[in-house]
Design an enzyme around this catalytic site. Sequence first.
Site, PDB file in Angstrom:
ATOM      1  N   LYS A  52       0.781  -1.379  -0.177  1.00  0.00           N
ATOM      2  CA  LYS A  52      -0.328   0.093  -0.087  1.00  0.00           C
ATOM      3  C   LYS A  52       0.832   1.692   0.004  1.00  0.00           C
ATOM      4  CE  LYS A  52      -3.175  -2.178   2.332  1.00  0.00           C
ATOM      5  NZ  LYS A  52      -4.616  -3.000   3.906  1.00  0.00           N
ATOM      6  N   GLN A  96      -4.584  -1.413   9.580  1.00  0.00           N
ATOM      7  CA  GLN A  96      -4.102  -2.302   9.065  1.00  0.00           C
ATOM      8  C   GLN A  96      -5.267  -3.978  10.402  1.00  0.00           C
ATOM      9  OE1 GLN A  96      -3.333  -3.590   6.285  1.00  0.00           O
ATOM     10  NE2 GLN A  96      -3.458  -5.597   6.379  1.00  0.00           N
ATOM     11  N   ASP A 119     -10.875   3.165   4.120  1.00  0.00           N
ATOM     12  CA  ASP A 119     -11.268   1.621   4.318  1.00  0.00           C
ATOM     13  C   ASP A 119     -12.548   1.778   4.019  1.00  0.00           C
ATOM     14  OD1 ASP A 119      -9.046  -0.286   3.703  1.00  0.00           O
ATOM     15  OD2 ASP A 119      -8.685  -0.416   6.166  1.00  0.00           O
TER      16      ASP A 119
END
Length: 289
Positions: A52, A96, A119
């Site tokens: 990412k 995460q 997200d």
Amino acid sequence: MGVIIDGKAIGEKIRKEIKADTERLIERGCRPGLAVVLVGDDQASRTYVRNKQKSSIEAGMKSELIELPVDVSQQALLNTVDRLNADPTIHGILVQLPLPPHIDESAVIQAISPKKDVDGFHPENVGKMIIGQDSFLSCTPAGILELLKQTGVDIAGKHAVILGRSNIVGKPMGQLLLQEDATVTYCHSKTRDLKSFTRQADILIAAIGRAEFIDADHIKEGAVVIDVGMNRDENGKRCGDVDFEGVKEKAGAITPVPGGVGPMTVTMLLKNTLKSAQRTCSNYISTNG
């Protein structure tokens, strides 16, 4: 043999567009910024985070990595999120997952500002998505939808069967397909006679986390098969939830693992971060320009 849906190539095409839009935004004095919070030293999570970061930097974005020890307190993590919420140079925040057992994942997700929830996990964004309002979409389902559209799959009127009911993939995936006028069936671990449902699917989304579980006997001729799984076979080789070699001859189109859904998930993360920055930049220009 069915069409192999190349998520890597489609993702690269979209990322070029994202990079161009990012450069235009930078010219207006607003560089998109993505912050990723990594708790602990799980190697799989670290690999995802590294990917990412690399992708955001390649797109011209600011990339910030915050690493916290595995025994970090929940309050310390929430304090980190609060700091990022208040940072005007950060437009997207990603914590995460999974987190250590002593931390309440739901509390952390809800602590992220909905305006920076790239997200697409915050309840506010999920709720807006369900009723069709503008929101940040969960990255993997949004990426799958983009794959279908870029491949020319006509979704309207088709029967889509979703294998899995997670909040991250299964549930939002069904809602996005419903908004595209598909008829949607959810299947899960308690579904009886699974094949009776999967054999009806024009579009089959497999997100169950069981290596090569879906074989040719599960699908009907010409179905579009999207494999979200990320597993290891008995030889340690990466594989999906679908027996790719056995299914590709029967499917009309199919995603490989790796190289299918995975690249699209990161691409949609960048797209959400850009969208957040565009909103901020627009507000800045209208207020000060």
